[in-house]
Design a protein around this motif. Structure first.
Motif, mmCIF file in Angstrom:
data_model
loop_
_atom_site.group_PDB
_atom_site.id
_atom_site.type_symbol
_atom_site.label_atom_id
_atom_site.label_comp_id
_atom_site.label_asym_id
_atom_site.label_seq_id
_atom_site.Cartn_x
_atom_site.Cartn_y
_atom_site.Cartn_z
ATOM 1 N N ASP A 18 0.855 -1.183 0.000
ATOM 2 C CA ASP A 18 0.000 0.000 0.000
ATOM 3 C C ASP A 18 0.891 1.232 0.000
ATOM 4 O O ASP A 18 1.513 1.551 1.022
ATOM 5 C CB ASP A 18 -0.902 -0.006 1.228
ATOM 6 N N PRO A 19 0.974 1.961 -1.120
ATOM 7 C CA PRO A 19 1.874 3.114 -1.188
ATOM 8 C C PRO A 19 1.447 4.287 -0.322
ATOM 9 O O PRO A 19 2.218 5.220 -0.111
ATOM 10 C CB PRO A 19 1.835 3.489 -2.676
ATOM 11 N N LEU A 95 6.145 14.888 4.392
ATOM 12 C CA LEU A 95 6.330 14.948 5.845
ATOM 13 C C LEU A 95 5.158 14.328 6.605
ATOM 14 O O LEU A 95 5.337 13.810 7.714
ATOM 15 C CB LEU A 95 6.519 16.399 6.298
ATOM 16 N N ASN A 96 3.970 14.373 6.027
ATOM 17 C CA ASN A 96 2.780 13.913 6.742
ATOM 18 C C ASN A 96 2.193 12.617 6.185
ATOM 19 O O ASN A 96 1.315 12.023 6.828
ATOM 20 C CB ASN A 96 1.700 15.001 6.720
ATOM 21 N N GLY A 97 2.632 12.216 5.001
ATOM 22 C CA GLY A 97 2.117 10.987 4.418
ATOM 23 C C GLY A 97 0.652 11.047 4.044
ATOM 24 O O GLY A 97 -0.052 10.037 4.059
ATOM 25 N N ARG A 98 0.159 12.232 3.675
ATOM 26 C CA ARG A 98 -1.250 12.419 3.338
ATOM 27 C C ARG A 98 -1.381 13.038 1.956
ATOM 28 O O ARG A 98 -0.504 13.772 1.498
ATOM 29 C CB ARG A 98 -1.934 13.311 4.378
ATOM 30 N N LEU A 367 -14.306 10.168 -2.706
ATOM 31 C CA LEU A 367 -15.360 9.267 -2.230
ATOM 32 C C LEU A 367 -15.009 8.706 -0.861
ATOM 33 O O LEU A 367 -15.896 8.498 -0.015
ATOM 34 C CB LEU A 367 -15.562 8.132 -3.238
ATOM 35 N N GLY A 368 -13.720 8.464 -0.631
ATOM 36 C CA GLY A 368 -13.296 8.003 0.687
ATOM 37 C C GLY A 368 -13.511 9.063 1.748
ATOM 38 O O GLY A 368 -13.982 8.767 2.859
ATOM 39 N N ILE A 373 -16.733 5.118 0.341
ATOM 40 C CA ILE A 373 -15.903 3.920 0.330
ATOM 41 C C ILE A 373 -14.870 4.037 1.445
ATOM 42 O O ILE A 373 -14.684 5.116 2.037
ATOM 43 C CB ILE A 373 -15.177 3.723 -1.017
ATOM 44 N N ASP A 374 -14.176 2.944 1.710
ATOM 45 C CA ASP A 374 -13.091 2.941 2.687
ATOM 46 C C ASP A 374 -11.772 3.113 1.942
ATOM 47 O O ASP A 374 -11.236 2.163 1.376
ATOM 48 C CB ASP A 374 -13.094 1.636 3.482
ATOM 49 N N TRP A 375 -11.247 4.336 1.937
ATOM 50 C CA TRP A 375 -10.002 4.633 1.233
ATOM 51 C C TRP A 375 -8.846 3.818 1.776
ATOM 52 O O TRP A 375 -7.921 3.465 1.028
ATOM 53 C CB TRP A 375 -9.704 6.128 1.335
ATOM 54 N N ASN A 376 -8.848 3.496 3.029
ATOM 55 C CA ASN A 376 -7.745 2.771 3.652
ATOM 56 C C ASN A 376 -7.757 1.281 3.346
ATOM 57 O O ASN A 376 -6.790 0.584 3.652
ATOM 58 C CB ASN A 376 -7.778 2.981 5.174
ATOM 59 N N ASP A 377 -8.836 0.776 2.755
ATOM 60 C CA ASP A 377 -8.908 -0.621 2.334
ATOM 61 C C ASP A 377 -8.308 -0.717 0.935
ATOM 62 O O ASP A 377 -8.882 -0.223 -0.038
ATOM 63 C CB ASP A 377 -10.357 -1.101 2.333
ATOM 64 N N LEU A 378 -7.141 -1.349 0.822
ATOM 65 C CA LEU A 378 -6.401 -1.375 -0.436
ATOM 66 C C LEU A 378 -7.226 -1.986 -1.567
ATOM 67 O O LEU A 378 -7.246 -1.461 -2.693
ATOM 68 C CB LEU A 378 -5.093 -2.152 -0.252
ATOM 69 N N LYS A 379 -7.930 -3.085 -1.294
ATOM 70 C CA LYS A 379 -8.704 -3.749 -2.339
ATOM 71 C C LYS A 379 -9.865 -2.876 -2.805
ATOM 72 O O LYS A 379 -10.135 -2.761 -3.999
ATOM 73 C CB LYS A 379 -9.220 -5.091 -1.832
ATOM 74 N N VAL A 380 -10.552 -2.249 -1.866
ATOM 75 C CA VAL A 380 -11.674 -1.371 -2.220
ATOM 76 C C VAL A 380 -11.174 -0.173 -3.020
ATOM 77 O O VAL A 380 -11.788 0.231 -4.019
ATOM 78 C CB VAL A 380 -12.402 -0.895 -0.946
ATOM 79 N N ARG A 381 -10.054 0.401 -2.595
ATOM 80 C CA ARG A 381 -9.497 1.562 -3.286
ATOM 81 C C ARG A 381 -9.140 1.225 -4.728
ATOM 82 O O ARG A 381 -9.500 1.965 -5.652
ATOM 83 C CB ARG A 381 -8.251 2.052 -2.552
#
Length: 476
Positions: A18-19, A95-98, A367-368, A373-381
């Protein structure tokens, strides 16, 4: 050079990475030499492949054809001032990973689950749909001239067939192939076309359409002639790094690995030193991207001003590609028409690829943030990105078949991007204050450059709004 660590892994392992997730086990020491930093470039080259297309080939050349050399100064400013905003936004991301869209939500006031800048992006992207349709249309027009397929060149049947083929091919390409291969092909095509265009611009003084010091002096007079304000504003929004490209750049930095290799902020000195190292790599990446975009933009503008303007040839409607080809046939002979068409197809198609790769990421992230949707779910993303990759390009293509004016469509997208650019400037200063420690802000000169860049963008943004409401700068 554009190959990422993830892409270097076996396909099965790459799918599991997950990048957008920062983990301590993924940290990597940054390169300490210039050559080492060069080997880690990539996001800026991807961005250049996406940028060097509609704005440079269509809008900038049309501006040169209409205004002559007098707006050369605006071309230079447009390609330069945005770089500092791009780098500052990427600094915050590393710096924040966002992502940028996630950060925009922190800039109040909020409207529901999103910040006002997020909603502005959503509105702007609908305007940009016309621009992307214009890019598809420009590519279809070039293909139709090269090989009509059905009916005559530029007939509706021919344009329709090529629009369908181009749209289907880019969707299929991004659904079935590794994007690393697509990125490399896009970069190569842009480099080749840019080399040809810059070479032609430099050779113009040897032809009947040459330019001299007096033309360049006129181009640096800092004036905007009557009748060119609309296209000038669109050009400012389109050329160089636009607001949507700045936003997208944060995603490429994350996927390249700059933030993952920096690691989560654990407050240690080791992490701070890693961050400084990868920020140096990012700044070099931004500089390379700026050089490519500036050279290409100047070349297209100078060719339009030197070749098309004296002949009163302004690219309009579906004849834009035919008119633009005159830049080559009038200076190199009829045979150059086919070289231009092949190059135009390559550069515009690479831009379509860039949009098709980036826009689904932005909408998936939105959308996340909205909770759909769940942006943090790699498969869903990834599933959502693939679905949008299938659905969005046909909508862009349909907008072209409806309007059928690539220049107008590109200008609509450019004005929308120019307005959004002002909002991004506001976001950058807010995020800088919230999420960038002083040690990472660079020298005071970088802050001055950021302030000058912000002021120039804000001025032109206000100028655009006043023009929309019919209010001139003298108050009349």
């Amino acid at each position: 050079m554009a190959t990422t660590e993830t892409e270097a892994l076996a396909p099965a392992a790459a799918e599991a990475v997950d990048p957008y997730l920062l983990r301590a086990e993924d940290v990597r020491e940054p390169p300490k030499t210039f050559g080492g930093r060069l080997r880690h470039l990539g996001p800026g080259l991807v961005l250049s492949a996406a940028i060097v297309g509609s704005g440079e080939l269509i809008a900038t050349t049309a501006l040169g054809a209409r205004a002559g050399f007098v707006l050369l100064w605006l071309v230079i400013i447009s390609a330069t001032v945005k770089v500092w905003i791009q780098a500052e936004l990427a600094r915050w991301t590393i710096l924040n990973g966002r992502t940028a869209l996630d950060g925009y939500r922190d800039v109040g006031p909020r409207i529901g689950r999103l910040g006002w800048i997020n909603w502005l992006w959503i509105g702007m992207d609908f305007a940009k749909m016309f621009q992307r349709g214009g890019i598809i249309g420009g590519t279809a027009a070039a293909c139709s001239i090269l090989w009509p397929i059905s009916g005559e060149a530029l007939s509706f049947s021919s344009l329709f067939c090529w629009t369908v083929i181009i749209t289907a091919s880019v969707v299929l390409l991004l659904q079935t192939a590794r994007y690393a291969v697509v990125e490399q092909a896009a970069v190569i095509s842009v480099v080749l076309f840019t080399t040809i265009t810059v070479g032609l611009a430099l050779a113009l003084p040897l032809t009947d359409f040459g330019f001299g010091p007096s033309d360049l002096g006129e181009g640096l007079s800092f004036t905007i002639p009557a009748g060119t304000l609309g296209i000038a504003l669109a050009m400012f929004g389109l050329t160089g790094v636009g607001a949507d490209e700045m936003t997208t750049y944060t995603y490429w930095c994350l996927e390249k690995g700059y933030a993952r290799w920096t690691g989560p902020d654990d407050g240690t000195e080791e992490r701070a030193r890693r961050a400084e190292g990868w920020l140096r790599v990012m700044r070099l990446d931004v500089t390379v991207s700026w050089l490519v975009c500036t050279l290409c933009t100047l070349a297209f503008y100078v060719i339009g001003a030197s070749v098309l303007n004296p002949q009163n040839l302004v690219p309009e409607g579906n004849d834009v590609i035919t008119t633009l080809s005159r830049m080559y046939t009038d200076t190199m002979g009829p045979w150059a028409k086919y070289v231009f068409l092949a190059g135009a197809i390559a550069v515009l198609y690479s831009t379509i690829i860039g949009s098709t790769a980036s826009v689904p990421r932005l909408w998936t992230n939105s959308l996340g943030l909205l909770g759909v949707i769940d942006w943090n779910d790699l498969k869903v993303r990834r599933r959502t990105m693939r679905l949008l990759t299938i659905c969005l390009p046909p909508l862009w293509a349909a907008s072209y078949l409806w309007v059928q004016s690539p220049v107008l469509m590109v200008q609509i997208g450019g004005i929308g991007g120019g307005v959004f650019l002002v909002a991004v400037v506001i976001a950058v200063w807010r995020l800088r204050a919230l999420g960038v420690e002083r040690r990472f802000r660079g020298s005071p000169w970088l802050t001055v450059a950021l302030a000058v860049s912000s002021a120039a963008i804000a001025f032109l943004g206000v100028y655009a709004v006043l023009d929309v409401f019919g209010i001139s700068v003298d108050g009349s």
